[in-house]
Write a protein that holds these residues in place. Structure first.
Motif, PDB file in Angstrom:
ATOM      1  N   PHE A   1       0.984  -1.385   0.078  1.00  0.00           N
ATOM      2  CA  PHE A   1       0.267  -0.038   0.078  1.00  0.00           C
ATOM      3  C   PHE A   1       0.540   1.168  -0.254  1.00  0.00           C
ATOM      4  O   PHE A   1       0.910   1.608   0.788  1.00  0.00           O
ATOM      5  CB  PHE A   1      -1.266  -0.441   1.151  1.00  0.00           C
ATOM      6  N   HIS A   2       1.939   1.443  -0.801  1.00  0.00           N
ATOM      7  CA  HIS A   2       2.361   2.541  -0.799  1.00  0.00           C
ATOM      8  C   HIS A   2       2.035   3.633  -1.839  1.00  0.00           C
ATOM      9  O   HIS A   2       0.688   3.874  -1.700  1.00  0.00           O
ATOM     10  CB  HIS A   2       3.299   2.263  -2.163  1.00  0.00           C
ATOM     11  N   LEU A   3       2.170   4.941  -0.617  1.00  0.00           N
ATOM     12  CA  LEU A   3       1.985   6.119  -0.620  1.00  0.00           C
ATOM     13  C   LEU A   3       2.608   6.949  -1.983  1.00  0.00           C
ATOM     14  O   LEU A   3       3.347   6.713  -2.102  1.00  0.00           O
ATOM     15  CB  LEU A   3       2.521   6.948   0.159  1.00  0.00           C
ATOM     16  N   LYS A   4       2.014   7.884  -2.715  1.00  0.00           N
ATOM     17  CA  LYS A   4       2.779   8.555  -3.716  1.00  0.00           C
ATOM     18  C   LYS A   4       1.888   9.369  -3.595  1.00  0.00           C
ATOM     19  O   LYS A   4       0.807  10.155  -3.402  1.00  0.00           O
ATOM     20  CB  LYS A   4       2.771   8.061  -5.267  1.00  0.00           C
ATOM     21  N   LYS A   5       2.878  11.001  -4.429  1.00  0.00           N
ATOM     22  CA  LYS A   5       2.299  12.360  -4.799  1.00  0.00           C
ATOM     23  C   LYS A   5       2.971  12.812  -6.090  1.00  0.00           C
ATOM     24  O   LYS A   5       3.966  11.821  -6.368  1.00  0.00           O
ATOM     25  CB  LYS A   5       2.695  12.775  -3.828  1.00  0.00           C
ATOM     26  N   PRO A   6       2.288  13.445  -7.088  1.00  0.00           N
ATOM     27  CA  PRO A   6       3.401  13.109  -8.406  1.00  0.00           C
ATOM     28  C   PRO A   6       3.978  14.259  -7.906  1.00  0.00           C
ATOM     29  O   PRO A   6       4.802  14.220  -8.984  1.00  0.00           O
ATOM     30  CB  PRO A   6       2.230  13.958  -9.372  1.00  0.00           C
ATOM     31  N   SER A   7       3.925  15.273  -7.427  1.00  0.00           N
ATOM     32  CA  SER A   7       4.441  16.294  -7.074  1.00  0.00           C
ATOM     33  C   SER A   7       4.897  17.194  -5.666  1.00  0.00           C
ATOM     34  O   SER A   7       4.514  17.602  -5.208  1.00  0.00           O
ATOM     35  CB  SER A   7       4.045  16.984  -8.555  1.00  0.00           C
ATOM     36  N   ALA A   8       6.038  16.396  -5.577  1.00  0.00           N
ATOM     37  CA  ALA A   8       6.500  16.555  -3.841  1.00  0.00           C
ATOM     38  C   ALA A   8       6.536  18.303  -3.368  1.00  0.00           C
ATOM     39  O   ALA A   8       7.275  19.509  -4.537  1.00  0.00           O
ATOM     40  CB  ALA A   8       7.877  15.869  -3.569  1.00  0.00           C
ATOM     41  N   LEU A   9       6.366  18.461  -2.575  1.00  0.00           N
ATOM     42  CA  LEU A   9       6.913  20.199  -2.061  1.00  0.00           C
ATOM     43  C   LEU A   9       6.977  19.764  -0.763  1.00  0.00           C
ATOM     44  O   LEU A   9       7.185  18.806  -0.057  1.00  0.00           O
ATOM     45  CB  LEU A   9       4.786  20.473  -1.715  1.00  0.00           C
ATOM     46  N   VAL A  10       7.685  21.381  -0.279  1.00  0.00           N
ATOM     47  CA  VAL A  10       8.378  21.311   0.517  1.00  0.00           C
ATOM     48  C   VAL A  10       8.247  20.559   2.064  1.00  0.00           C
ATOM     49  O   VAL A  10       7.883  20.130   2.842  1.00  0.00           O
ATOM     50  CB  VAL A  10       9.465  22.424   0.850  1.00  0.00           C
ATOM     51  N   SER A  11       6.576  21.213   2.448  1.00  0.00           N
ATOM     52  CA  SER A  11       5.352  21.072   3.265  1.00  0.00           C
ATOM     53  C   SER A  11       5.041  19.837   3.439  1.00  0.00           C
ATOM     54  O   SER A  11       5.171  19.971   4.103  1.00  0.00           O
ATOM     55  CB  SER A  11       4.177  21.874   3.165  1.00  0.00           C
ATOM     56  N   ASP A  12       5.288  19.236   2.595  1.00  0.00           N
ATOM     57  CA  ASP A  12       5.220  18.140   2.715  1.00  0.00           C
ATOM     58  C   ASP A  12       6.024  16.936   3.768  1.00  0.00           C
ATOM     59  O   ASP A  12       5.609  15.646   3.740  1.00  0.00           O
ATOM     60  CB  ASP A  12       5.454  17.101   1.306  1.00  0.00           C
ATOM     61  N   SER A  13       7.247  17.977   3.964  1.00  0.00           N
ATOM     62  CA  SER A  13       7.949  17.035   4.354  1.00  0.00           C
ATOM     63  C   SER A  13       8.129  16.681   6.483  1.00  0.00           C
ATOM     64  O   SER A  13       6.967  18.160   6.479  1.00  0.00           O
ATOM     65  CB  SER A  13       9.226  17.927   5.081  1.00  0.00           C
ATOM     66  N   ALA A  14       7.552  15.397   6.692  1.00  0.00           N
ATOM     67  CA  ALA A  14       7.335  14.941   7.817  1.00  0.00           C
ATOM     68  C   ALA A  14       7.302  13.546   7.966  1.00  0.00           C
ATOM     69  O   ALA A  14       8.153  13.269   7.076  1.00  0.00           O
ATOM     70  CB  ALA A  14       5.352  15.267   7.416  1.00  0.00           C
TER      71      ALA A  14
END
Lengths: 114, 117
Positions: B74-87
């Motif tokens: 169940f891999h998590l994905k996002k097409p375009s990362a943002l700096v605010s995704d850092s967590a």
């Protein structure tokens, strides 16, 4: 958006003292939970509570721990005689009815036992 | 018994690039799968879940995850990362065979995502 609220956000206590962590679950939720996260480790299940009684508890939830819903809104975790190894972030959580409903977590209460 | 593995302690990705945070699970019955995110000094925020139906689930902040039963992933994905995704990102599973009142989630150890500007 409704949220689970927890108090205190941080508590320092001496070993052997009693601690009560408080939580206000989301208002229409019926299932309540406590989880904990020791620094650098996994989030671990402690206990679930439904219909004014414990429905499930883990091996961690021994006799020093207790939970209570003293009124219609609060849900508390009591640690009777704290030990150094109880130092952790304690998360309260709640969910609505239904098998697939999401469990929502509070911001956590940091407990430091010295 | 149910378990979750997040094989990467840390994932680094450049801003604007796609990101993937991996998760594999083990349950005896059918899985309920969840992703939570924890920002510094904050609680666990729900991102998305898979219960049944479409294998690709979409969640908050542009994240999505793909349920793959054969690979128990169940891999998590996002097409375009943002700096605010850092967590810190946590995968969690619950066995569908559990009773309705039991909702013992088993968490992975977490993956720290760092998005580099």
């Amino acid at each position: 958006e409704p949220e689970v609220t927890q108090t205190p956000s941080h508590q320092v206590t001496q070993m052997g003292q009693e601690v009560i962590l408080r939580c206000v679950p989301i208002s229409n939720h019926l299932y309540f939970y406590w989880y904990r996260q020791i620094l650098g480790q996994k989030v671990e299940f402690l206990v679930s509570f439904y219909n004014n009684e414990i429905s499930e508890k883990s091996e961690i939830f021994d006799d020093q721990f207790s939970v209570e819903r003293p009124d219609g809104s609060n849900f508390t975790l009591k640690i009777r005689s704290t030990k150094l190894e109880d130092s952790a972030m304690y998360f309260c959580a709640s969910r609505d009815t239904g098998r697939g409903n999401t469990i929502y977590f509070g911001e956590g209460s940091w407990l430091t036992v010295v | 018994a149910q378990s979750v593995a997040q094989p990467e302690d840390q994932v680094n990705v450049a801003e604007g690039n796609p990101l993937t945070v991996k998760c594999t699970y083990s349950v005896s019955g059918n899985p309920y799968l969840f992703w939570y995110v924890q920002y510094p000094n904050r609680g666990l925020q729900f991102l998305l879940k898979y219960i049944t139906g479409d294998n690709l689930v979409k969640g908050s902040y542009g994240f999505e995850a793909e349920f793959n039963k054969s690979q128990t992933s169940f891999h998590l994905k996002k097409p375009s990362a943002l700096v605010s995704d850092s967590a810190l990102y946590f995968c969690a599973v619950r066995d569908w065979a559990s009773g309705a009142g039991s909702y013992q989630l088993t968490f992975g150890k977490g993956t720290k995502l760092s998005v580099i500007p």
